[in-house]
Design a protein around this motif. Sequence first.
Motif, PDB file in Angstrom:
ATOM      1  N   MET A 169       1.911   3.510   2.277  1.00  0.00           N
ATOM      2  CA  MET A 169       0.289   3.841   3.436  1.00  0.00           C
ATOM      3  C   MET A 169       1.132   2.834   4.435  1.00  0.00           C
ATOM      4  O   MET A 169       1.695   2.160   4.788  1.00  0.00           O
ATOM      5  CB  MET A 169      -0.910   2.556   2.687  1.00  0.00           C
ATOM      6  CG  MET A 169      -1.112   3.243   1.273  1.00  0.00           C
ATOM      7  SD  MET A 169      -2.385   2.527   0.865  1.00  0.00           S
ATOM      8  CE  MET A 169      -1.773   0.813   0.587  1.00  0.00           C
ATOM      9  N   PRO A 170      -0.132   3.496   6.216  1.00  0.00           N
ATOM     10  CA  PRO A 170       0.869   3.147   7.054  1.00  0.00           C
ATOM     11  C   PRO A 170       0.238   1.219   6.928  1.00  0.00           C
ATOM     12  O   PRO A 170      -0.759   1.190   6.222  1.00  0.00           O
ATOM     13  CB  PRO A 170       0.005   3.572   7.912  1.00  0.00           C
ATOM     14  CG  PRO A 170      -0.754   4.648   7.388  1.00  0.00           C
ATOM     15  CD  PRO A 170      -0.640   4.333   5.898  1.00  0.00           C
ATOM     16  N   GLY A 171       1.274   0.915   7.917  1.00  0.00           N
ATOM     17  CA  GLY A 171       0.296  -1.053   7.607  1.00  0.00           C
ATOM     18  C   GLY A 171       1.034  -1.536   6.420  1.00  0.00           C
ATOM     19  O   GLY A 171       2.075  -1.713   6.081  1.00  0.00           O
ATOM     20  N   LEU A 172      -0.027  -2.232   5.700  1.00  0.00           N
ATOM     21  CA  LEU A 172       0.501  -3.192   4.611  1.00  0.00           C
ATOM     22  C   LEU A 172       1.110  -1.255   3.617  1.00  0.00           C
ATOM     23  O   LEU A 172      -0.101  -0.886   3.090  1.00  0.00           O
ATOM     24  CB  LEU A 172      -0.655  -3.689   4.438  1.00  0.00           C
ATOM     25  CG  LEU A 172      -0.050  -5.397   4.964  1.00  0.00           C
ATOM     26  CD1 LEU A 172      -1.340  -6.037   4.921  1.00  0.00           C
ATOM     27  CD2 LEU A 172       0.766  -5.762   4.840  1.00  0.00           C
ATOM     28  N   ASP A 173       1.417  -1.704   2.558  1.00  0.00           N
ATOM     29  CA  ASP A 173       2.179  -0.907   1.948  1.00  0.00           C
ATOM     30  C   ASP A 173       1.714  -1.654   0.403  1.00  0.00           C
ATOM     31  O   ASP A 173       0.435  -2.663   0.210  1.00  0.00           O
ATOM     32  CB  ASP A 173       3.027  -0.343   1.561  1.00  0.00           C
ATOM     33  CG  ASP A 173       4.385  -1.647   1.024  1.00  0.00           C
ATOM     34  OD1 ASP A 173       3.778  -2.901   0.587  1.00  0.00           O
ATOM     35  OD2 ASP A 173       6.059  -1.445   1.299  1.00  0.00           O
ATOM     36  N   GLY A 174       1.297  -1.053  -0.771  1.00  0.00           N
ATOM     37  CA  GLY A 174       0.688  -0.862  -1.607  1.00  0.00           C
ATOM     38  C   GLY A 174       1.431  -2.746  -2.265  1.00  0.00           C
ATOM     39  O   GLY A 174       0.608  -3.594  -2.778  1.00  0.00           O
ATOM     40  N   PRO A 175       2.360  -2.498  -2.388  1.00  0.00           N
ATOM     41  CA  PRO A 175       3.248  -3.979  -3.322  1.00  0.00           C
ATOM     42  C   PRO A 175       2.871  -4.749  -2.697  1.00  0.00           C
ATOM     43  O   PRO A 175       2.500  -5.952  -2.569  1.00  0.00           O
ATOM     44  CB  PRO A 175       4.550  -3.631  -3.012  1.00  0.00           C
ATOM     45  CG  PRO A 175       4.756  -2.594  -3.849  1.00  0.00           C
ATOM     46  CD  PRO A 175       3.411  -1.556  -2.596  1.00  0.00           C
ATOM     47  N   ALA A 176       3.009  -4.703  -0.721  1.00  0.00           N
ATOM     48  CA  ALA A 176       2.609  -6.219  -0.020  1.00  0.00           C
ATOM     49  C   ALA A 176       1.258  -6.116  -0.106  1.00  0.00           C
ATOM     50  O   ALA A 176       0.907  -8.049  -0.628  1.00  0.00           O
ATOM     51  CB  ALA A 176       3.136  -5.611   1.161  1.00  0.00           C
TER      52      ALA A 176
END
Length: 733
Positions: free
Chosen positions: A669-676
């Motif tokens: 995803m743009p910005g923070l991805d899922g794991p982050a």
Amino acid sequence: MLAGLCLFASTLTTLWSGSIVVPIAIAVALVVFGTYLLTLRAGLFTGASRRPRGGIAFFESDIAPVYVTDLGGRVLARNPSAGPAGFIERWLPDAGSVVYRMSREAETNGHASELSSDGRYSVSAWRSGPRALLWRVERTAPVAPPPPDFSHSAAPWFRIDDENHIISCNHAARELSGGEAETLDALLLDPPFQPGAIQVMERSGRAVRSFPLDDAEGLRDVLMIPLESTEVSGLAPDHFLEELPVALARLRGDGVLTFANRAARALLGAAAQPDKNITELIEGLGRSISERLQDTLKGRALGRSEVARGRVAGHEIFLQVAFTRTVHEGAQSILAVMSDATELKTLEAQFVQSQKMQAVGQLAGGVAHDFNNLLTAINGHCDLLLMRHDVADVEHGDLMQIRQNANRAAALVRQLLAFSRKQTLRPTIVNLQDTLSELTHLLNRLLSEKVTLRIDNGPDLLPVRVDERQLEQVIMNLVVNARDAMPRGGEVRITTRNVHLDEDLHRDRAVVFKGEYVVIEVADSGNGIPEDKLHKIFEPFYTTKQVGEGTGLGLSTAYGIIKQTGGFIFVESPPGSGAIFTIYLPAYETSGDAPVLPPPEPEIRQPRDLTGRGLVLLVEDEDPVRSFAARALQLRGYTVIEAASGEEALETLSDDDLHVDIMLSDVIMPGLDGPAWVREARKKRPDVKVIFMSGYAEEAFAGDGGIPDAAFLPKPFTLPELTQKVKDTLEQA
């Protein structure tokens, strides 16, 4: 002095007795006597001439050159130092203007004196009577040894300046050059002039070697000695070139071979014979061989190697060829130095191919990810519509068509992911004999009546750890290709056996490390694959079938699956027989220390109850996917909170009173991805269950600080698969 006076008196007596010529004789005698007196005064006509101040020596002796001229500059008398011929111009480059100017000044003032323009000589003039001038030349610089005189030499001699302009030359040089020219470059067939080199004269065609002598006062003397043909050819005798390990060929200016040594004949083949033009043997890749030969004759790009292509015994070869200009038997020729660059070009082509495959793989992975999002939305909304339409409805057939075509598109995307090695594999421990036994019925249905299938399993096959469904896909792709290669019928053989490698196996561009392997061979009895196409068959979208008969993804998919599994796949096609595909799969080590693998998850055919309860935080940046997932979960009884980004999800979780049972998030995803964002959220909510959704493989993000106990749902997924995954994850809690 006394002898002079007696001579003068005798002359007067003789002339006086002569009648009308007496006055004329007296005048001439006075001039001669006056000149003699002045000469004695100057000490110039005696053998004991005085030295000038400073002790500077004059020429070869101590006597300065002295001339007696009339007012027009015609020489009436001279002393021995003046030489047998010439006047002031012998010492002065600009003698004409100097003589005129000094004559006028001496006639008017009685004396004139000037330095030469180069400062080497001082010239003085005195008026001697009404019609004569006395000239004296003195050196103002130390005496240097006279330069050698080649003007009458039998050797061709040129005197040139710093820009190779010819100042003078002798008769032998004019005969050698065959004419006159302003510069040495204009006389040469192969300019520019190179001191000490062997070059060819333009008009005579003679080969000469130049011998430059020491520079003197900005001028150079050059001897050009003609060479005999034996001397020139002896510089590189053919019998010496014959045994050299370097491929050498001698050419005429038009490219015709006159000699090729043993290494050149081995490289170019039997066609490399005298009187054969080099352009018939090799061709340039960038520029033609003819253009390169012309540049070599003109002295451009000498010795620079370029790649050329040839064909020997039906095989394509590549050569590094460098041309240089030489002289052979008195004539200009070209020497070609060649080396085999076939392996180098092959490595270069392989490197370009690997880069292209990597780029296509990255492109396929990215395209597949985007397609998976679209197919998830299509399949999902189609499932939502099917829930409201039973089989009796008119729209039910149309919806099923949409779903079937979406599934076909999903299968194509899975092939792209398999090629790019980014699909999700579910490896299990399998026995190939059992797998092939179950697959036999399906393979027989794929083959035509003219094609028979034979399976030979080796004894005691070792287990392998693979995704069984993907391995079946590989074998089916190979069998279908074998069937298409035998339109008139034949036999497809599948052979399995155990192989132990005591040392690394180097095959094609791969290295199969030593160890235990299970080998699968799929062979056909067709016409085989042409050699020039063997290195292309694993490329995506490359096919030898007719338009509309194949996508070109079958073999590339098989290649990607085997490589992602950790195995190797090779192909060979011996002349006169069919193709053989060989697969090496690492044998699974069944040691006691090996971890026990969980059993494969059963396929979900018809889930009985997919309803549930709980609060689901759904994070997905694709609006269609998020809309479908939210509606699907809500229809099954779940409460759903939607977020379009990781930042929005964290803002939602900032409410401590909000109790979330499970977090369902996209990975990329743009910005923070899922794991982050999940790692950040778990700092305050460590027990919340997590399900990641992605069109990429699970391994694509698991290595980057994976989330413990996180489940994975590959895209595209259907409504039942989504709700079943959420329910199973919550029940495990």
